[in-house]
Design a protein around this motif. Structure first.
Motif, PDB file in Angstrom:
ATOM      1  N   CYS A 122       0.818  -1.226   0.000  1.00 46.37           N
ATOM      2  CA  CYS A 122       0.000   0.000   0.000  1.00 46.37           C
ATOM      3  C   CYS A 122       0.845   1.268   0.000  1.00 46.37           C
ATOM      4  N   SER A 123       1.870   1.292   0.851  1.00 41.29           N
ATOM      5  CA  SER A 123       2.696   2.507   0.977  1.00 41.29           C
ATOM      6  C   SER A 123       3.258   2.932  -0.373  1.00 41.29           C
ATOM      7  N   LEU A 124       3.666   1.944  -1.176  1.00 39.80           N
ATOM      8  CA  LEU A 124       4.290   2.260  -2.463  1.00 39.80           C
ATOM      9  C   LEU A 124       3.252   2.679  -3.498  1.00 39.80           C
ATOM     10  N   TYR A 125       2.045   2.096  -3.428  1.00 43.84           N
ATOM     11  CA  TYR A 125       0.986   2.535  -4.348  1.00 43.84           C
ATOM     12  C   TYR A 125       0.584   3.973  -4.058  1.00 43.84           C
ATOM     13  N   VAL A 126       0.435   4.300  -2.775  1.00 42.16           N
ATOM     14  CA  VAL A 126       0.030   5.658  -2.405  1.00 42.16           C
ATOM     15  C   VAL A 126       1.038   6.664  -2.951  1.00 42.16           C
ATOM     16  N   ARG A 127       2.315   6.326  -2.873  1.00 40.40           N
ATOM     17  CA  ARG A 127       3.370   7.245  -3.305  1.00 40.40           C
ATOM     18  C   ARG A 127       3.640   7.174  -4.798  1.00 40.40           C
ATOM     19  N   GLY A 128       2.902   6.346  -5.519  1.00 37.10           N
ATOM     20  CA  GLY A 128       3.129   6.226  -6.955  1.00 37.10           C
ATOM     21  C   GLY A 128       4.423   5.518  -7.290  1.00 37.10           C
ATOM     22  N   ARG A 129       5.014   4.813  -6.293  1.00 40.21           N
ATOM     23  CA  ARG A 129       6.274   4.113  -6.518  1.00 40.21           C
ATOM     24  C   ARG A 129       6.056   2.736  -7.121  1.00 40.21           C
ATOM     25  N   GLU A 140      -7.609  12.054  -6.910  1.00 37.14           N
ATOM     26  CA  GLU A 140      -7.760  12.424  -5.510  1.00 37.14           C
ATOM     27  C   GLU A 140      -7.696  13.927  -5.354  1.00 37.14           C
ATOM     28  N   SER A 141      -8.562  14.449  -4.516  1.00 31.64           N
ATOM     29  CA  SER A 141      -8.420  15.851  -4.156  1.00 31.64           C
ATOM     30  C   SER A 141      -7.474  15.984  -2.965  1.00 31.64           C
ATOM     31  N   LEU A 142      -7.174  14.845  -2.322  1.00 34.20           N
ATOM     32  CA  LEU A 142      -6.271  14.874  -1.173  1.00 34.20           C
ATOM     33  C   LEU A 142      -4.826  14.921  -1.643  1.00 34.20           C
ATOM     34  N   GLY A 143      -3.994  15.634  -0.911  1.00 34.35           N
ATOM     35  CA  GLY A 143      -2.569  15.634  -1.183  1.00 34.35           C
ATOM     36  C   GLY A 143      -1.943  14.335  -0.698  1.00 34.35           C
ATOM     37  N   LEU A 144      -0.677  14.120  -1.063  1.00 38.58           N
ATOM     38  CA  LEU A 144       0.003  12.879  -0.696  1.00 38.58           C
ATOM     39  C   LEU A 144       0.015  12.674   0.818  1.00 38.58           C
ATOM     40  N   ASP A 145       0.349  13.717   1.571  1.00 39.77           N
ATOM     41  CA  ASP A 145       0.415  13.577   3.030  1.00 39.77           C
ATOM     42  C   ASP A 145      -0.928  13.128   3.603  1.00 39.77           C
ATOM     43  N   GLU A 146      -2.005  13.684   3.034  1.00 39.26           N
ATOM     44  CA  GLU A 146      -3.334  13.318   3.536  1.00 39.26           C
ATOM     45  C   GLU A 146      -3.685  11.887   3.153  1.00 39.26           C
ATOM     46  N   ILE A 148      -1.510   9.503   2.785  1.00 36.47           N
ATOM     47  CA  ILE A 148      -0.715   8.660   3.680  1.00 36.47           C
ATOM     48  C   ILE A 148      -1.397   8.599   5.051  1.00 36.47           C
ATOM     49  N   ALA A 149      -1.851   9.769   5.533  1.00 41.56           N
ATOM     50  CA  ALA A 149      -2.518   9.815   6.839  1.00 41.56           C
ATOM     51  C   ALA A 149      -3.771   8.940   6.828  1.00 41.56           C
ATOM     52  N   ARG A 150      -4.492   8.946   5.711  1.00 41.69           N
ATOM     53  CA  ARG A 150      -5.698   8.127   5.619  1.00 41.69           C
ATOM     54  C   ARG A 150      -5.342   6.630   5.657  1.00 41.69           C
ATOM     55  N   THR A 151      -4.284   6.250   4.931  1.00 36.23           N
ATOM     56  CA  THR A 151      -3.857   4.847   4.942  1.00 36.23           C
ATOM     57  C   THR A 151      -3.494   4.412   6.361  1.00 36.23           C
ATOM     58  N   VAL A 152      -2.737   5.268   7.046  1.00 33.18           N
ATOM     59  CA  VAL A 152      -2.319   4.949   8.417  1.00 33.18           C
ATOM     60  C   VAL A 152      -3.534   4.841   9.332  1.00 33.18           C
ATOM     61  N   ALA A 153      -4.512   5.747   9.146  1.00 32.04           N
ATOM     62  CA  ALA A 153      -5.722   5.720   9.979  1.00 32.04           C
ATOM     63  C   ALA A 153      -6.523   4.437   9.716  1.00 32.04           C
ATOM     64  N   ASN A 154      -6.633   4.047   8.443  1.00 32.98           N
ATOM     65  CA  ASN A 154      -7.357   2.812   8.110  1.00 32.98           C
ATOM     66  C   ASN A 154      -6.658   1.601   8.714  1.00 32.98           C
ATOM     67  N   LEU A 155      -5.326   1.597   8.626  1.00 33.76           N
ATOM     68  CA  LEU A 155      -4.563   0.491   9.192  1.00 33.76           C
ATOM     69  C   LEU A 155      -4.731   0.453  10.710  1.00 33.76           C
ATOM     70  N   ASP A 156      -4.702   1.627  11.312  1.00 32.99           N
ATOM     71  CA  ASP A 156      -4.850   1.718  12.758  1.00 32.99           C
ATOM     72  C   ASP A 156      -6.196   1.135  13.199  1.00 32.99           C
ATOM     73  N   ALA A 157      -7.253   1.432  12.443  1.00 27.55           N
ATOM     74  CA  ALA A 157      -8.585   0.907  12.776  1.00 27.55           C
ATOM     75  C   ALA A 157      -8.596  -0.616  12.672  1.00 27.55           C
TER      76      ALA A 157
END
Ligand SMILES: [Zn+2]
Length: 164
Positions: A122-129, A140-146, A148-157
């Motif tokens: 996931c981390s690499l897809y989010v970053r386009g790597r 996405e209207s969200l920036g990269l940082d947002e 990433i924050a969303r991915t982390v929040a979903n993982l945390d849940a």
């Protein structure tokens, strides 16, 4: 995330026996992984196609989770969107991964399931790597940082469900 050692990874698992954590197959080339671009370490077992693992930092501690790909064929509509990073995949790019819950609930057979990028990258897809012709990310209207924050929040849940 910071680079983890083999020992740290093996000691982080919360939903399997110590013996299983000692024996499970780690990703190849640990020291060469792009750690600074990873929100969590996720990998499929190179020796057991129905197994996967993820290790993340949560509230200052490492949480490792063993995952299974259920062999039961599902009649339910299968998702092609990763519930962590929201990447859309074709074919088998998204897999239903289930985690045994930690503690008593897990010993009683309780599991938590989640549709996730089948390669746990996931981390690499989010970053386009990482992408393939068949992989797309929604505009996405969200920036990269947002994102990433969303991915982390979903993982945390998800981790909260495993640990509950
Ligand atoms: Zn994903």
């Amino acid at each position: 995330m910071r680079a983890l050692s083999e020992n740290e990874i093996r000691e982080s698992f919360v939903n399997c026996s110590k013996g299983e954590a000692r024996r499970l197959n780690l990703p190849r080339g640990l020291s060469e992984l792009p750690w600074e671009e990873l929100d969590f370490l996720g990998w499929r077992d190179p020796g057991a196609p129905d197994r996967g693992y993820l290790v993340a930092e949560r509230e200052g501690a490492l949480v490792g989770v063993t995952l299974r790909v259920p062999s039961v064929r599902r009649s339910l509509a299968k998702s092609n969107i990763c519930s962590l990073c929201v990447t859309v995949h074709a074919g088998s790019g998204v897999a239903l991964l289930t985690a045994r819950r930690a503690g008593v609930a897990g010993r009683e057979g309780n599991t938590v399931g989640n549709y996730v990028c089948a390669d746990l990258a996931c981390s690499l897809y989010v970053r386009g790597r990482k992408k393939s012709a068949l992989v797309s990310r929604p505009e996405e209207s969200l920036g990269l940082d947002e994102q990433i924050a969303r991915t982390v929040a979903n993982l945390d849940a998800f981790l909260a469900q495993v640990l509950a």
